[in-house]
Design a protein around this motif. Structure first.
Motif, PDB file in Angstrom:
ATOM      1  N   PHE A   1       0.837  -1.196   0.000  1.00 52.79           N
ATOM      2  CA  PHE A   1       0.000   0.000   0.000  1.00 52.79           C
ATOM      3  C   PHE A   1       0.872   1.247   0.000  1.00 52.79           C
ATOM      4  CE2 PHE A   1      -2.241   3.349   2.329  1.00 52.79           C
ATOM      5  CZ  PHE A   1      -3.349   3.490   1.515  1.00 52.79           C
ATOM      6  N   ASN A   2       0.473   2.267  -0.761  1.00 52.50           N
ATOM      7  CA  ASN A   2       1.219   3.512  -0.806  1.00 52.50           C
ATOM      8  C   ASN A   2       0.259   4.660  -1.036  1.00 52.50           C
ATOM      9  OD1 ASN A   2       2.705   5.659  -2.703  1.00 52.50           O
ATOM     10  ND2 ASN A   2       4.173   4.799  -1.261  1.00 52.50           N
ATOM     11  N   LEU A   3       0.349   5.694  -0.215  1.00 49.29           N
ATOM     12  CA  LEU A   3      -0.598   6.808  -0.302  1.00 49.29           C
ATOM     13  C   LEU A   3      -0.510   7.510  -1.649  1.00 49.29           C
ATOM     14  CD1 LEU A   3      -0.214   8.354   3.263  1.00 49.29           C
ATOM     15  CD2 LEU A   3      -2.128   6.995   2.378  1.00 49.29           C
ATOM     16  N   ARG A   4       0.704   7.646  -2.163  1.00 46.80           N
ATOM     17  CA  ARG A   4       0.871   8.328  -3.446  1.00 46.80           C
ATOM     18  C   ARG A   4       0.193   7.546  -4.563  1.00 46.80           C
ATOM     19  NH1 ARG A   4       4.874   7.243  -7.212  1.00 46.80           N
ATOM     20  NH2 ARG A   4       5.118   8.794  -8.859  1.00 46.80           N
ATOM     21  N   LEU A   5       0.367   6.234  -4.527  1.00 53.15           N
ATOM     22  CA  LEU A   5      -0.223   5.403  -5.568  1.00 53.15           C
ATOM     23  C   LEU A   5      -1.743   5.441  -5.480  1.00 53.15           C
ATOM     24  CD1 LEU A   5       2.123   2.310  -5.270  1.00 53.15           C
ATOM     25  CD2 LEU A   5       2.502   4.497  -6.391  1.00 53.15           C
ATOM     26  N   ASP A   6      -2.248   5.419  -4.280  1.00 49.08           N
ATOM     27  CA  ASP A   6      -3.691   5.448  -4.082  1.00 49.08           C
ATOM     28  C   ASP A   6      -4.280   6.766  -4.573  1.00 49.08           C
ATOM     29  OD1 ASP A   6      -6.157   4.279  -2.961  1.00 49.08           O
ATOM     30  OD2 ASP A   6      -6.027   5.923  -1.544  1.00 49.08           O
ATOM     31  N   ALA A   7      -3.578   7.859  -4.292  1.00 52.05           N
ATOM     32  CA  ALA A   7      -4.085   9.171  -4.684  1.00 52.05           C
ATOM     33  C   ALA A   7      -4.129   9.317  -6.198  1.00 52.05           C
ATOM     34  CB  ALA A   7      -3.215  10.267  -4.070  1.00 52.05           C
ATOM     35  N   THR A   8      -3.070   8.855  -6.880  1.00 52.99           N
ATOM     36  CA  THR A   8      -3.026   9.030  -8.329  1.00 52.99           C
ATOM     37  C   THR A   8      -4.002   8.122  -9.049  1.00 52.99           C
ATOM     38  OG1 THR A   8      -1.173   7.485  -8.410  1.00 52.99           O
ATOM     39  CG2 THR A   8      -0.638   9.830  -8.385  1.00 52.99           C
ATOM     40  N   SER A   9      -4.479   7.082  -8.377  1.00 56.99           N
ATOM     41  CA  SER A   9      -5.462   6.202  -9.013  1.00 56.99           C
ATOM     42  C   SER A   9      -6.883   6.703  -8.814  1.00 56.99           C
ATOM     43  CB  SER A   9      -5.340   4.786  -8.453  1.00 56.99           C
ATOM     44  OG  SER A   9      -5.798   4.738  -7.117  1.00 56.99           O
ATOM     45  N   SER A  10      -7.031   7.832  -8.142  1.00 57.99           N
ATOM     46  CA  SER A  10      -8.363   8.324  -7.791  1.00 57.99           C
ATOM     47  C   SER A  10      -8.752   9.571  -8.588  1.00 57.99           C
ATOM     48  CB  SER A  10      -8.405   8.650  -6.289  1.00 57.99           C
ATOM     49  OG  SER A  10      -8.031   7.534  -5.529  1.00 57.99           O
ATOM     50  N   THR A  11      -8.179   9.724  -9.775  1.00 61.65           N
ATOM     51  CA  THR A  11      -8.391  10.956 -10.528  1.00 61.65           C
ATOM     52  C   THR A  11      -9.722  10.985 -11.264  1.00 61.65           C
ATOM     53  OG1 THR A  11      -7.176   9.939 -12.356  1.00 61.65           O
ATOM     54  CG2 THR A  11      -5.927  11.380 -10.872  1.00 61.65           C
ATOM     55  N   TYR A  12     -10.278   9.843 -11.586  1.00 60.39           N
ATOM     56  CA  TYR A  12     -11.560   9.768 -12.296  1.00 60.39           C
ATOM     57  C   TYR A  12     -11.542  10.636 -13.561  1.00 60.39           C
ATOM     58  CZ  TYR A  12     -13.249   7.752  -7.899  1.00 60.39           C
ATOM     59  OH  TYR A  12     -13.415   6.977  -6.782  1.00 60.39           O
ATOM     60  N   ASP A  13     -10.512  10.505 -14.364  1.00 61.97           N
ATOM     61  CA  ASP A  13     -10.367  11.316 -15.575  1.00 61.97           C
ATOM     62  C   ASP A  13     -11.323  10.793 -16.654  1.00 61.97           C
ATOM     63  OD1 ASP A  13      -9.635  12.701 -17.823  1.00 61.97           O
ATOM     64  OD2 ASP A  13      -7.486  12.354 -17.596  1.00 61.97           O
ATOM     65  N   PRO A  14     -12.260  11.611 -17.137  1.00 68.04           N
ATOM     66  CA  PRO A  14     -13.208  11.126 -18.157  1.00 68.04           C
ATOM     67  C   PRO A  14     -12.537  10.772 -19.474  1.00 68.04           C
ATOM     68  CG  PRO A  14     -13.415  13.502 -17.854  1.00 68.04           C
ATOM     69  CD  PRO A  14     -12.515  13.011 -16.756  1.00 68.04           C
ATOM     70  N   HIS A  15     -11.302  11.236 -19.676  1.00 62.20           N
ATOM     71  CA  HIS A  15     -10.585  10.920 -20.911  1.00 62.20           C
ATOM     72  C   HIS A  15      -9.774   9.630 -20.805  1.00 62.20           C
ATOM     73  CE1 HIS A  15     -11.594  14.843 -22.558  1.00 62.20           C
ATOM     74  NE2 HIS A  15     -11.120  15.418 -21.466  1.00 62.20           N
ATOM     75  N   GLY A  16      -9.795   8.988 -19.621  1.00 63.66           N
ATOM     76  CA  GLY A  16      -8.918   7.856 -19.386  1.00 63.66           C
ATOM     77  C   GLY A  16      -9.506   6.519 -19.767  1.00 63.66           C
ATOM     78  N   PHE A  17      -8.807   5.453 -19.359  1.00 62.28           N
ATOM     79  CA  PHE A  17      -9.229   4.073 -19.610  1.00 62.28           C
ATOM     80  C   PHE A  17     -10.210   3.642 -18.526  1.00 62.28           C
ATOM     81  CE2 PHE A  17      -8.904  -0.390 -18.563  1.00 62.28           C
ATOM     82  CZ  PHE A  17      -9.037  -1.003 -19.796  1.00 62.28           C
TER      83      PHE A  17
END
Length: 607
Positions: A388-404
């Motif tokens: 677990f890593n806070l940085r990794l968790d934060a960057t996975s939570s962007t909910y970018d509508p342009h993403g995969f």
């Protein structure tokens, strides 16, 4: 050129829909696949307890894998004939004990475990077919004499780029001819997303193709360099400047020269620049020959953030198709790309839907690790051995509508873990590997690099630079990015080739680089004080046997990640398929995998 099956899949599936449904079922149900594609990270290899290797792989696999060297294991994964795999599996299951003793062997040793053979067959079957057949006059319309790229057009290209451009320009030419013949469209311009040095656009605009090309590029330096090569290719004339020599020399001799004095009396002829219209536009038109049948390139400096090309269309309408001629007719565009990174390809596909003037797209992607994530972290647990890593968790939570994922099919897919298909950055980074192209030298080089980095992580852990991985790592953090140890991320980046001659040299080089970190450099240097060469050598000797295990894990990850690329490409095809405006869409190969592994083009044509 529409193909019989819109996806290059194994004939075992019968049709594309059967393949997609089976693929989604596999990636959401196979715990082994989920572990190898995003559930483990190399930096955890020597810091996790219990041991990552023994935790990730079944025991019967580990016993068998220790009997063979890594090159042999790679052969089994990717090169061994499929019929032999079937025979080995059936011999284990059905042959009598007497026949087993004589036939059920592999390379003078016991057969691989049945579950390993089944996993290999599954990965191979879900990996999209990458076989390539070059286009020729019998398979696609092609201008007379269109063979190898002329030398003046191929300037600046390495052999890989020449192979890509040669084949893709022929493909695009054939596709536009097919659209012009069978559809109600007449492609007037080709828009190259992220044109870079414009190798592709230059070839399309040059004889014998003579296309009207719009090169979209965000970096002014790339545009400047591309325009210089356009002159070499004969698409533009070198700018000529006439000077009043007397005034020019006076400006140079002045004790307080005017910054613009050197331009006194200058007259520019054959300028290849266009006045900006709603943005920055630069043209490279063939001023020497105003024949409208000749190809031209228009450069537009633009940072692409979505698929809206309205400004591009406006500038195209206002750009001269021949000197002093302005057209107000709507252009009909085909958007293309050669290895668009990350979301750039998503923007290109969406341009087909967002812009009435865009009639077709044909795009080849790469750099899947640069895609953003649309769904964010899941609320359910997944099999994961990552920390677990806070940085990794934060960057996975962007909910970018342009993403995969792009498609609603993948975004809403229901499975026993929950809803939606997610791929973390480790899985996507592995998807750009090309394990079938690895040589023995390549393997030794990057297996050594990965082992050294994992072993350095153990030293950093023991000396308190990084924290020990927590058991919370078993909770799916969504889509973790980068390294996985607890605490602030440490990025070493590239080191000189000479740094890998021994582990001692590597550690010294890495520590020196980490010591330059503005935030933690001093602390790292303090904690690493007193680390002797003997200490470093002791780590190397203690963990040396783990290098093979790490190499096996990495090989299995790269092999499995071919299915990750399949998921990404299928998602893009499904997105086009879901759009009412799209009449036809498909995926096919356009390059030789050995020359260019990212060789799948996604094509869409509007109604």
């Amino acid at each position: 050129m529409p193909v019989e099956c819109p996806l290059p899949v194994s004939p075992d599936f019968g049709n594309a829909e059967a393949y997609v449904e089976s693929l989604l079922s596999f990636v959401t149900s196979s715990e082994l696949f989920q572990t190898l594609c995003g559930g483990v990270h190399i930096l955890d290899f020597l810091t996790k307890e219990p041991d990552l290797y023994s935790t990730a792989l079944p025991q019967d696999w580990r016993v068998w894998l220790q009997l063979h060297d890594v090159p042999a294991i790679l052969d089994l994964l990717m090169k061994e004939d499929g019929d032999l795999l079937d025979f080995l599996k059936s011999s284990i299951d059905t042959l009598s004990a007497e026949k087993k003793g004589t036939n059920s062997t592999w390379r003078s040793g016991p057969c691989p475990p049945t579950s390993l053979l089944e996993y290999i067959q599954a990965i191979r079957s879900y990996a999209l077919n990458r076989d390539f057949r070059p286009l020729d006059a019998s398979t696609a319309p092609s201008p007379a004499g269109s063979g190898l790229l002329p030398r003046h057009v191929a300037v600046g290209m390495n052999p890989k780029k020449i192979h890509e451009v040669e084949n893709f320009v022929k493909y695009i030419n054939g596709l536009t001819a097919e659209i012009d013949t069978t559809d109600h469209h007449k492609i007037t311009h080709i828009v190259d997303f992220g044109s870079g040095q414009n190798y592709l656009g230059r070839a399309l605009a040059s004889s014998p193709y003579n296309k009207q090309v719009i090169a979209l590029e965000s970096k002014k330096l790339n545009i400047k360099g591309a325009k210089v090569m356009d002159i070499t290719a004969g698409l533009a004339e070198k700018e000529k400047i006439l000077r009043n020599k007397k005034q020019y020399r006076m400006g140079l001799r002045s004790p307080n020269p005017d910054p613009d004095a050197s331009q006194l009396g200058n007259v520019q002829l054959n300028s290849s620049s266009l006045a900006p219209v709603n943005g920055k536009s630069h043209g490279s038109f063939n001023q020497a020959n105003p024949d409208e049948s000749k190809g031209r390139v228009q450069y537009i400096e633009s940072f692409i953030q979505d698929g809206d090309l309205s400004k591009v269309v406006h500038q195209t309408k206002c750009a001269p198709t021949a000197p002093h001629v302005i057209t107000n007719s709507d252009p009909q565009l085909m958007v293309i790309s050669l290895h668009s990174c990350g979301n750039l390809l998503h923007h290109g596909l969406r341009s087909l839907i967002l812009n009435p003037s865009v009639k077709a797209v044909a795009m080849v992607g790469c750099c899947y690790n640069l895609m953003t994530e649309r769904l964010g972290p899941p609320t359910y647990k997944l099999p994961s051995l990552r920390s677990f890593n806070l940085r990794l968790d934060a960057t996975s939570s962007t909910y970018d509508p342009h993403g995969f994922p792009m498609s609603e099919r993948l975004a809403t897919y229901q499975h026993h873990h929950g809803q939606g298909i997610r791929l973390n950055i480790t899985a996507r980074m592995m998807a750009v590997q090309a394990p079938e192209n690895w040589t023995a030298t390549d393997c030794e080089s990057f297996f050594t690099r990965h082992f050294y980095r994992a072993l350095l992580q153990r030293i950093l852990l023991d000396r308190g630079v990084v924290d020990k991985p927590t058991e919370d790592g078993d909770i799916a953090s969504g889509s973790p990015r980068g390294w996985t140890g607890a605490g602030p991320a440490l990025t070493i980046g590239s080191l000189r080739k000479a740094s890998y001659i021994s582990f001692i040299v590597y550690v010294r080089g890495a520590i020196a680089k980490l010591a330059d970190d503005q935030e933690r450099g001093a602390e790292i240097q303090r904690r690493m004080e007193g680390l002797t060469d003997e200490d470093i050598s002791h780590y190397d000797q203690k963990f040396r046997e783990k290098k093979k295990e790490l190499s096996i894990i990495w090989s299995l990850m790269a092999f499995s990640a071919s299915v990750v690329e399949s998921i990404i490409v299928v998602d893009r095809w499904l997105y086009l398929k879901e759009q009412a405006e799209v009449r036809n869409c498909w995926v096919e190969t356009v390059f030789d995998y050995k020359q260019s592994p990212r060789n799948l083009v996604v094509v869409g044509i509007k109604e």
